[in-house]
Enzyme design. Structure first.
Site, PDB file in Angstrom:
ATOM      1  N   LYS A  48       0.840  -1.201   0.000  1.00 20.09           N
ATOM      2  CA  LYS A  48       0.000   0.000   0.000  1.00 20.09           C
ATOM      3  C   LYS A  48       0.874   1.251   0.000  1.00 20.09           C
ATOM      4  CE  LYS A  48      -3.935   1.973   2.593  1.00 20.09           C
ATOM      5  NZ  LYS A  48      -4.830   1.755   3.754  1.00 20.09           N
ATOM      6  N   SER A 123      -9.693   1.805   3.121  1.00 19.04           N
ATOM      7  CA  SER A 123      -8.810   2.590   2.279  1.00 19.04           C
ATOM      8  C   SER A 123      -7.808   1.751   1.493  1.00 19.04           C
ATOM      9  CB  SER A 123      -8.044   3.595   3.140  1.00 19.04           C
ATOM     10  OG  SER A 123      -7.206   2.943   4.072  1.00 19.04           O
ATOM     11  N   SER A 147      -9.963  -0.939   7.336  1.00 17.44           N
ATOM     12  CA  SER A 147      -9.471  -0.640   5.991  1.00 17.44           C
ATOM     13  C   SER A 147      -8.701  -1.762   5.327  1.00 17.44           C
ATOM     14  CB  SER A 147      -8.602   0.625   6.015  1.00 17.44           C
ATOM     15  OG  SER A 147      -9.400   1.767   6.232  1.00 17.44           O
TER      16      SER A 147
END
Length: 416
Positions: A48, A123, A147
């Site tokens: 990420k 997210s 998330s």
């Protein structure tokens, strides 16, 4: 490295329609010589874009950070390299890790590989999309109130959030130090556990990091004994609104566990109102994000108006509201821990809904069920489950006692 070549070619051909990768490090991946001969050696992984990978940008989806390049790996990334994983690049995320669609101004919209035009969640949306698309078998995300697990649910993959303090968070762009966790998404529960286990390395720069207990593992040596296992169904979730297909999946998972000999029954969590707790958690994370990133709030070039408004709201919340929010979350934490004194696991849906279309309002209650594990610092695993209506997959969530990651993985494998 023929498999890495093939994956890079596939990303080049297919990711234009998905947008899972923001940065592809083909040269770095092809130059990597995997270490060791463990179960992860030579496998590809994505990271990420709020986690440092040496030589690559760490943007966190914020315009202010667009040109920041990491000088060294985050400790959790170092652990992955030591396990022999090959990093393909950095993955899409919602702006600042504060949001649920992975539709990020200035960076682009990530699509759910399971249905065109739908969000992968947030997210860690790009993380889930990369696994669901088959670009990688496992990928790293972050989880503040769900998330990792919500995108895993929306994309039909496994998401594993660790016990508080188990995986260090230094060189990870913070949102809420109280609630943030680095987690793993993967095609299977075992891969998620192995990937998480590789990230458990010393991180003295994170004040919350604690060494794992002696003998701790994230994967079981043998299948768990389900006979007599005590599993609680939280009463606040039993009473909550959710899609019928998700309630049916939850019921089916509970029935399968009962058939295997587990004791599955409702458990009261009297302090936990999922909606009220989610609102308290959101207020706390907005206030912490404002304290950590004050320069972003008044700079229109640094972030979107929506992100800056969220931080401004947290900055201006006032001491009384913040103390009340923290007090409520401590009550919720205590209720969860008391329930887990009597039960080995909690079982519930991962989210009240499945993936939704980009451009439609994001449901406000997406994190109502996942946030409990962040508030209490507990490990939690999201597991895909077939939906009875034949549509997008459902997802169930297991929550365990601190450092019970191996039990979560073992039960998930038994259910799968």
């Amino acid at each position: 490295m023929s498999e890495i070549h093939a994956l890079l070619d596939r990303i080049a051909q297919e990711d234009g329609a998905i947008g899972a990768f923001w940065q592809v490090d083909a040269a770095g991946a092809l130059a990597t010589r995997p270490r060791g001969d463990g179960p992860l050696s030579g496998l590809a992984i994505g990271i990420k874009d709020n986690i440092d990978v040496a030589g690559l940008q760490t943007t966190a989806g914020l315009a202010a950070f667009r040109h920041m390049v990491a000088t060294q790996d985050a400790p959790c990334v170092r652990g992955l390299r030591e396990a022999g994983l090959v990093i393909l690049g950095k993955l899409a995320m919602h702006e600042g890790a504060l949001g649920a669609t992975t539709d990020t101004p200035g960076f682009g919209r990530c699509m759910n590989p399971l249905r065109a035009g739908f969000t992968p969640g947030g997210s860690s949306g790009g993380t889930a999309a990369a696994v669901a698309a088959g670009f990688v078998k496992l990928a790293v995300g972050t989880d503040t109130m769900g998330s990792v697990r919500i995108p895993a649910a929306y994309c039909g993959v496994v998401g594993l959030k660790p016990t508080r303090g188990l995986v260090g968070r230094s060189r990870v762009v913070p949102l809420s130090p109280t609630l943030d966790a680095v987690g793993m998404l993967a095609a299977t529960a075992r891969l998620a556990g192995l990937g998480l286990q590789a990230m458990v390395v010393e991180d003295l720069a994170d004040p919350a990091w604690r060494p794992a207990p002696s003998g701790w593992r994230a994967v079981p040596d043998a299948p768990p004994r389900l006979t007599g296992l005590r599993i609680g169904l939280p009463e606040p979730v039993l009473a909550a609104a959710m899609e019928p297909a998700l309630r049916a999946a939850w019921t089916a998972a509970a029935a399968r566990l009962r058939a295997a000999g587990a004791i599955v029954e409702p458990v009261a969590l009297p302090a936990w109102d999922p909606g009220a707790a989610r609102r308290a958690g959101l207020l706390l994370l907005e206030a912490e994000a404002a304290a950590l990133h004050p320069a972003l709030i008044d700079d229109p070039a640094a972030a979107s108006a929506g992100f800056r408004a969220a931080l401004a709201y947290g900055r201006d919340a006032g001491t009384t509201r913040l103390v009340r929010a923290q007090f409520l979350l401590r009550q919720v934490e205590a209720a969860a821990l008391r329930a887990l004194d009597r039960y080995d696991l909690l079982l519930m849906p991962t989210a009240p809904q499945r993936a939704f279309a980009h451009g439609t309002p994001a449901p406000v209650d997406q994190a109502d069920f996942t946030a409990l594990a962040n508030f209490a610092g507990l490990p939690s695993l999201a597991l895909p489950w077939p939906a009875e209506d034949g549509g997008l997959p459902a997802s169930i969530q297991l929550v365990g006692r601190p450092h019970a990651e191996a039990l979560l993985v073992g039960v998930a494998e038994a259910l799968g």
